[in-house]
Design an enzyme around this catalytic site. Structure first.
Site, short mmCIF file in Angstrom:
data_model
loop_
_atom_site.label_atom_id
_atom_site.label_comp_id
_atom_site.label_asym_id
_atom_site.label_seq_id
_atom_site.Cartn_x
_atom_site.Cartn_y
_atom_site.Cartn_z
N LYS A 88 44.29 -4.24 0.81
CA LYS A 88 45.07 -5.16 1.66
C LYS A 88 44.70 -6.61 1.35
CE LYS A 88 43.64 -3.12 5.43
NZ LYS A 88 42.96 -1.95 4.84
N THR A 89 43.43 -6.91 1.27
CA THR A 89 43.00 -8.28 0.96
C THR A 89 43.46 -8.68 -0.44
OG1 THR A 89 41.07 -8.05 2.40
CG2 THR A 89 41.01 -9.80 0.75
N ASP A 133 42.30 -11.10 8.43
CA ASP A 133 41.87 -9.72 8.34
C ASP A 133 41.55 -9.18 9.73
OD1 ASP A 133 41.26 -7.36 7.12
OD2 ASP A 133 39.30 -7.98 6.37
N THR A 182 43.45 -2.20 10.03
CA THR A 182 43.19 -0.78 9.82
C THR A 182 43.73 0.05 10.97
OG1 THR A 182 41.01 -1.06 10.83
CG2 THR A 182 41.13 -1.22 8.43
N ARG A 241 37.91 1.00 -3.44
CA ARG A 241 36.60 0.39 -3.15
C ARG A 241 35.48 1.37 -3.40
NH1 ARG A 241 36.39 -2.07 2.55
NH2 ARG A 241 37.74 -3.60 1.53
#
Length: 363
Positions: A88-89, A133, A182, A241
């Site tokens: 997302k980032t 975020d 999230t 990640r």
């Protein structure tokens, strides 16, 4: 009353506010750079073409960027949701990069007061992107100030309290808000409806993760073969990640133990040290399944009971362990509690849960 989006022409009674906002702006500019150099040098892709996976979302975002460029307008507000570690980032920074604008980032819990939001918004330039975020954790009062900023590009700040209270309107440049969360369900309906595009990122296939691992290995100057990359990809829980973290660990293991590149054998040995098995389940995943299957004879168990039994926080089990176990078909949520599936029973060699003594029957 005089109203102005800048700081230089406030009446005397607003000097205090002006000084505060100026300090806030200086702080934001000192901590949030226009282009994060470290971000560009990291493993994160900087363009849509170098971002593997999420093809449908990329297609929508690319079209939106091209259309906005053609009209000479800022991008519409965009919400990105999904589990942690899916990009997302990264997509927020890619949006700003592809559109050719600057991006500033913050997070929901950090923006505690309306004045924090005011300082952040007034530091933006026309067409800039503001990335927030964990936007679902915004303070309710701050969120309400954000409504007018997103739609009409102004915020009204209240000065003083009681009979002497005054409202000052601050105009903000036309910007793009990119929110990441999230837990999309925790966003209020008014905030969610103000986003032009809402995109949910999904877990990645092993084939896409293998591509990500190869790309990261090139950046890190790590030698890895096809089988080694696939071994890491299969055990990465569908998350880039985690794949990158496992790659770094496998690199360290290969450097010390084999003094060579990453192969299937060295990758498997490295992950065995981390207690990550062939299916990507770690030690805590197995403890949860074994607890339900053997300690409670496969009966439905509440999350609080599981947390006490395995010695872990409820939130960690719900947010970190359960999504993968449910997605892979090892666990189910029911109104009565968590129950294991036949796949879990086969995994642990249990034929049924109907033994005469009430215990699982082993194969």
């Amino acid at each position: 009353m005089e109203k102005n989006g800048g700081y230089g022409t406030f009446p005397c009674r607003f000097v205090k506010l002006a000084r505060f906002l100026t300090l806030a702006e200086s702080f934001i500019k000192s901590t949030l750079s226009e282009k994060d150099a470290e971000f560009e040098e990291s493993l994160r892709p900087s363009s849509f073409d170098s971002f593997p996976g999420q093809d449908k979302i990329k297609a929508r975002l690319k079209l939106h960027v091209e259309a906005a460029k053609g009209r000479g307008e800022p991008l519409g507000h965009i919400l990105l949701s999904g589990p942690p570690g899916l990009g997302k980032t990264t997509l927020a920074y890619i949006l700003a990069n592809e559109f050719g604008s600057n991006i500033k980032s913050s997070s929901g819990p950090v923006i505690d007061k309306p004045a924090d939001l005011a300082g952040l918004l007034t530091s933006l330039q026309e067409g800039d992107c503001l990335f927030i975020d964990e936007i679902h954790r915004l303070n309710t009062t701050v969120e309400e100030y954000l409504y007018s900023a997103m739609e009409d590009f102004f915020i009204d700040i209240m000065i003083d309290q009681g009979p002497g209270a005054r409202s000052v309107r601050l105009n903000v440049p036309k910007f793009t808000l990119v929110g990441a969360t999230t837990r999309q369900g925790m966003l209020s309906a008014p905030l969610r409806s103000r986003f032009v595009l809402v995109n949910r990122l999904d877990y990645y296939s092993p084939e896409v993760l293998r591509e990500i691992i190869f790309r990261s290995a090139r950046i890190l100057h790590v030698e890895i073969d096809e089988d080694g990359a696939m071994e890491l990809a299969r055990r990465s829980r569908g998350t880039p990640r985690i794949a990158n973290n496992l790659l770094k660990w496998a690199r360290d293991y290969a450097q010390v133990k084999t003094a060579g590149g990453i192969t299937k054998e060295s990758a498997a040995a490295a992950l065995e040290m981390l207690e990550i098995d062939q299916d990507g389940l770690d030690e805590m995943d197995n403890r949860i399944l074994e607890t339900i299957l053997f300690k409670f004879n496969g009966r439905a168990v509440g999350i609080k009971t599981i947390a006490v039994a395995v010695g872990e926080e409820e939130g960690t089990i719900e947010e970190v362990c359960e999504p993968f176990l449910i997605q892979e078909g090892y666990l189910m949520r029911t109104p009565q509690g968590r129950v294991v599936t036949e796949k879990t029973m086969r995994r642990f060699g249990v034929s049924s849960l109907d033994g005469n003594d009430g215990q699982p029957d082993l194969l």
